[in-house]
Design a protein around this motif. Structure first.
Motif, PDB file in Angstrom:
ATOM      1  N   LEU A 151      12.647 -31.064  -1.598  1.00  0.00           N
ATOM      2  CA  LEU A 151      12.436 -29.797  -2.932  1.00  0.00           C
ATOM      3  C   LEU A 151      12.196 -29.224  -4.205  1.00  0.00           C
ATOM      4  O   LEU A 151      11.263 -29.107  -5.184  1.00  0.00           O
TER       5      LEU A 151
ATOM      6  N   PRO B 280      11.166 -31.298  -7.926  1.00  0.00           N
ATOM      7  CA  PRO B 280       9.883 -31.486  -8.116  1.00  0.00           C
ATOM      8  C   PRO B 280      10.080 -33.125  -7.968  1.00  0.00           C
ATOM      9  O   PRO B 280      11.365 -33.711  -8.745  1.00  0.00           O
ATOM     10  N   THR B 281       9.606 -34.055  -8.112  1.00  0.00           N
ATOM     11  CA  THR B 281       9.963 -35.971  -7.699  1.00  0.00           C
ATOM     12  C   THR B 281      10.346 -35.808  -9.178  1.00  0.00           C
ATOM     13  O   THR B 281      10.927 -37.044  -9.107  1.00  0.00           O
ATOM     14  N   VAL B 282       9.616 -35.886 -10.435  1.00  0.00           N
ATOM     15  CA  VAL B 282      10.009 -36.169 -11.679  1.00  0.00           C
ATOM     16  C   VAL B 282      11.814 -35.862 -11.805  1.00  0.00           C
ATOM     17  O   VAL B 282      12.324 -36.400 -12.359  1.00  0.00           O
TER      18      VAL B 282
END
Lengths: 80, 527, 371
Positions: B349, B351-353
């Motif tokens: 859930l 965000p990747t960064v």
């Protein structure tokens, strides 16, 4: 198996702790019914903890499988 | 503290020498009557107040030949020093001319004047038996006994140092009155009466407690308060008479519907304008002599997010600020558990960064997220608790430096990750954003079970925890009113003033008059 | 259920809507599209019509005997012994119904999100919550419904909207590739779950406030219509996005949520949607538990029905972990046996009671006329 047993034990003690004061105040009929419910409860708890496949409600439901199958087949020959 | 060992007068039991309160008689009718012999009265007084060295007994004479005797009794620590005034004024009242050494007054004049309720200045009370006398002396009155008269007179002379009314310590505002309530009950009631000038504003009083004899008062606006609420309140207050009330929060136990719920069911305030707003809304306020807080009940959940200031600013601004408070509530309750759930169960859930950044910082931390969170929360609670007791000069320095140093040290020693420190700090700050302190306490308690649920079942645990809390809030009642009053059952008209502050002009049903009960119609009607 | 607990007709209708939509919204689209393909929405229309008929039945019964529950009405029309005989299978199936819902939750989580947690732990947690909710009484449940309603339906609509970019309306055709038979089959399945279950609502309809009773019919029909629309739109969006796959993937709405991708921040939010959908299950189970406890109270003549709430919940919990532990068995039950079982245990007794009431009412009418 130990996890199941502990869970059942915990839940049972919580239930008894919650119900005991009410049980004392209850009428005879309510107490009788309460006791009556403890019977299937213990049976089910046993087969749960020991993971046996003794007769249960699904056995009764499964009796109707045959007729149900037939009806569906009549309704929709394509399926099954 | 709660032991009540009633003693009858006269007694030979001794209280501690430095207690300003002596022994009380029991509240039955066995208290002895005042005798007309001065010596007997003197002895009775000395016996009941034995070892109270701050009790002063002044004997003085008057009348022809200065043969008539009398004595005054009072507590030095409680009364004004203008004592001689009373004595002189008493006798002055009895003669038509300026009095000299009072040689012309006789005991019959005295009896005649006071028994027939002559106009005296200052105001005079007549005392019939020793129970009244003792209560009177303890209340700060000066009691005067005359030889030959089986009654005594008393003047009210209480003068204990009072705090100056200044800015309320915990509820300061930018705009709005900067007055607060102080510890004197009469003065507080006076302030409220000067703000609501209506005969419908009723204040009822009673005394409670054997030893403390504290005056408790509750006020309401008749016609606006719901009759059922008021009668429910009165019923609950009835049990208090025997309790030793020290502070107004003692009343809370009797008024509360649920003793064990973490959520508070009453509000407190030190500001008159909040009290006045509450009265106009149909609430009951309760106060106790000796405590500057007043208690507002029934409290509903939405009210714990409102401040009287909301009505002083523009409505858009107030609405936004209210939303921030609601957000603060959610953050304070759920942020640590959400973080635990997200980092352990539901990393997808994030965000990747951000996820990469978090994972980077969580490298090398030996504990699972739950333990890390518990440690940091515990730190924070310790800091908070310690900060309360530190003296002011050291306090702020220690808290800032301590927090920074401990936080930094914890990160560098890999006990906690920076994200966790942020989470804990945000949670703490969010709980301070709530206007009512007792609601913030509720959140502190509830945060921990939620963290455990999150660590075991992830987002599902939080969901179940949320359901359980919501279930509890829905079943909770405050003086019989549902706690979630406008949210569940949903009442859109009243909800308008709950989260969003609507300009008062636009409110068709002003929250003020929404349940004005007309007495004349005989049935409860809403105008 | 304390004395004099009453809810408004709007609240009752909201409970009804929750009851019908709660678990169906997650489970229903998949088996339907499996059996009927693109015509699944027609099956829904057929089944909801049958639901309407049943609804009119229970509303009729409620009008005839506004304050009597189903059991009491049955006693007065059919007599004590037949009531007992008829309603024992009713009660047993009701027990399993609750267990089944939690079973479905457990299976849902096991196959999607919480793969390692043992089923009995998740089920226990749910049953504790459900038992506490049922204990709180119908008024509290009705009050909680508003917030949950907003949450759940908000999430559902959100999914519909956010997936809109992936809609392929051409997947909807052809509508009936294999003829009417599969559609009838699917209609039978969805009639079994959830529409025939609405019969049990006749137990709690008497709890509506007396002044609201005239409006009850209108509100209930409205609720059923909203329910039908919701399910149909879900089926349609599932077909439009997944096409032929929609029959093979279980838990359609969840699958749709997985496909949402919005600016890199809103992606993979299916967990959040999953949790919101759980509310529907939980709520339906709580309402059912309430109904079961009330049924037991009437049937066995209990004074304090809240006493047995916890043992009943415990039994349902144990049922949920001992029966149908294999996913395939459960699927077979829902698709095959459940409609027949419901017909026998729920609909049959109900229709008998309904018939009895109808006959008696008209007999009375006939008796009065000569006067």
């Amino acid at each position: 198996m130990p996890g199941k047993f502990i869970t059942v034990l915990l839940l049972a003690s919580a239930m008894l702790a919650h119900d005991l004061p009410k049980f004392k105040k209850a009428r005879a009929r309510d107490r009788l019914v309460y006791g009556a419910f403890l019977v299937p409860l213990l049976y089910l708890a046993f087969i749960f903890v020991t993971a046996r496949s003794w007769p249960n409600l699904d056995s009764i439901f499964n009796v109707l499988r045959g007729p149900a199958q037939q009806f569906i087949h009549w309704l929709n020959p394509v399926n099954s | 503290m709660r032991k009540r060992t009633p003693q009858t007068i006269p007694s030979t039991n001794h209280s501690s020498p430095h207690s300003a309160e002596g022994m009380h008689s029991s509240s039955d009718s066995s208290s002895p009557a005042i005798s007309s012999l001065l010596e007997e009265n003197l002895k009775t007084i000395e016996d009941s107040f034995a070892n109270c060295t701050d009790l002063k007994i002044l004997t003085w004479n008057y009348g022809p030949g200065l043969e008539q005797a009398a004595f005054s009794v009072y507590f030095d620590t409680l009364t004004k020093s203008t004592l001689k005034h009373f004595v002189k004024d008493t006798l002055q009242n009895l003669v038509p001319h300026e009095l000299g050494p009072a040689r012309t007054v006789t005991i019959d004049d005295v009896i005649d004047f006071f028994e027939n309720k002559g106009v005296a200045s200052p105001y005079v009370e007549l005392m019939d038996d020793f129970q009244q006398v003792v209560s009177g002396i303890l209340d700060g009155k000066v009691v005067i006994f005359f030889n030959g008269w089986s009654r005594a007179i008393a003047y009210y002379a209480l003068d204990v140092e009072q705090r100056q009314a200044s800015e309320p310590i915990t509820e300061s505002t930018v705009q709005g009155p900067h007055v607060s309530f102080i510890e004197s009950l009469e003065r507080n009631i006076g302030v409220i009466r000067s703000l609501i000038k209506s005969p419908h504003l009723k204040f009822e009083m009673f005394t409670s407690g054997e030893q403390v004899q504290r005056t408790v008062s509750y006020g309401y606006l008749e016609g606006v308060v719901k009759p059922e609420t008021l009668s429910e309140f009165k019923q609950r207050i009835d049990g208090i008479v025997k309790e030793e009330i020290i502070e107004v929060s003692y009343l809370e136990e009797w008024i509360n519907d649920s003793l064990y719920s973490p959520f508070p069911q009453v509000r407190y305030t030190e500001r008159p304008d909040t009290a006045v707003n509450a009265l106009l809304d149909g609430k009951i306020i309760a106060m106790v002599n000796g405590s500057p807080s007043i208690l507002i009940c029934p409290g509903s959940f939405i009210e714990f997010f409102t401040v009287s200031e909301d009505y002083y600013y523009r409505t858009i601004f107030s609405s936004l600020i209210r939303l921030i408070r609601v957000a603060a509530f959610i953050i304070a309750l759920m942020l640590p558990s959400t973080y635990i759930a997200l980092s352990t169960f539901h990393s997808e859930l994030i965000p990747t960064v951000l996820l990469l950044a978090i994972l980077n910082t969580r490298e090398g931390i030996p504990f699972p997220a739950l333990v890390e969170a518990l440690i940091m929360e515990f730190f924070f609670e310790l800091l908070r608790e310690a900060g309360i007791r530190l003296p002011r000069p050291i306090g702020s320095a220690v808290s800032i430096v301590g927090a920074l140093v401990i936080g930094q040290a914890a990160i560098q020693s890999q006990i906690a990750s920076p994200v966790m420190v942020i989470v804990v700090a945000l949670t703490g700050i969010a709980s301070f954003a709530l206007p009512q302190y007792n609601m913030a306490i509720a959140l502190r308690i509830l945060r921990f079970p939620l963290m455990f649920l999150a660590a075991t079942f992830g987002g599902l645990g939080i969901m179940v925890g949320f359901i359980l809390i919501y279930l509890h809030l829905t079943t909770l009642r405050s003086l019989g009113e549902p706690y979630l009053d406008s949210v569940a059952p949903l009442d859109l008209k009243r909800l308008r003033d709950a989260i969003f502050v609507v300009p008062r002009r636009l409110l068709v049903h002003s929250p003020r008059s929404r349940h004005f009960y007309k007495k004349t119609s005989g049935k409860n009607k809403i105008t | 259920m304390r004395k004099q607990e009453r809810v408004s007709s709007l609240q009752m209708s909201m409970l009804f809507l929750f009851f019908m939509t709660g678990s169906s919204i997650v489970i229903v689209p998949a088996p339907l599209t499996n059996i009927a393909g693109n015509g699944a929405w027609i099956s829904l229309l057929i089944a909801s019509t049958m639901g309407m008929i049943l609804l009119s039945g229970i509303l009729y019964l409620n009008r005839r005997a506004p304050d009597l529950s189903l059991v009491e009405q049955s006693r007065s029309v059919l007599g004590n012994i037949p009531t007992l005989l008829l309603l024992i299978p009713f009660t047993c199936v009701l027990f399993w119904n609750i267990a089944g819902i939690v079973l479905e939750i457990g299976t849902f989580f096991k196959s999607t999100m919480l793969k390692e947690t043992p089923t009995y732990a998740v089920n226990s947690m749910f049953f504790v919550t459900i038992a506490l909710t049922a204990l709180a009484g119908i008024e509290v449940i009705a009050r909680m419904a508003t917030l949950f309603f907003t949450l759940m339906f908000g999430c559902i609509v959100l999914v519909w909207v956010l997936v809109a970019g992936l809609y392929h309306p051409e997947y909807l055709l052809p509508v009936m590739p294999d003829g009417i038979r599969p559609i009838l089959n699917a209609a039978y399945v969805v009639y079994g779950f959830p529409y025939s279950e609405l019969v049990v609502f006749s137990i709690i309809l008497p709890f509506v406030k007396s002044e609201d009773k005239p409006k009850l019919s209108k509100h209930m029909y409205l609720a059923l219509i909203v329910n039908a629309i919701t399910l149909i739109v879900s089926v349609l969006s599932s077909i439009m996005v997944l096409g032929p796959l929609s029959g093979d993937l279980k838990y359609s709405l969840y699958q749709l949520a997985r496909l949402i991708y919005f600016q890199e921040i809103i992606e993979r939010i299916e967990s959040v949607i999953g949790f919101a959908l759980i509310i529907g299950f939980y709520f339906k189970a709580s309402i059912l538990m309430l109904i079961l406890i009330k049924t037991l109270k009437d049937l066995l003549g209990l004074k304090n029905e809240r006493l047995i709430a916890l043992p009943v919940a415990f039994i349902c919990l144990l049922l949920s972990v001992t029966t149908y532990t294999k996913e395939a068995e459960l699927e077979e039950l829902v698709n095959l046996t459940w409609p027949l079982l419901n017909n026998l245990a729920y609909a049959l007794p109900f229709l008998l009671i309904l018939g009895g009431t109808f006959i008696r009412f008209h007999l009375k009418r006939g008796n009065k006329q000569p006067l």
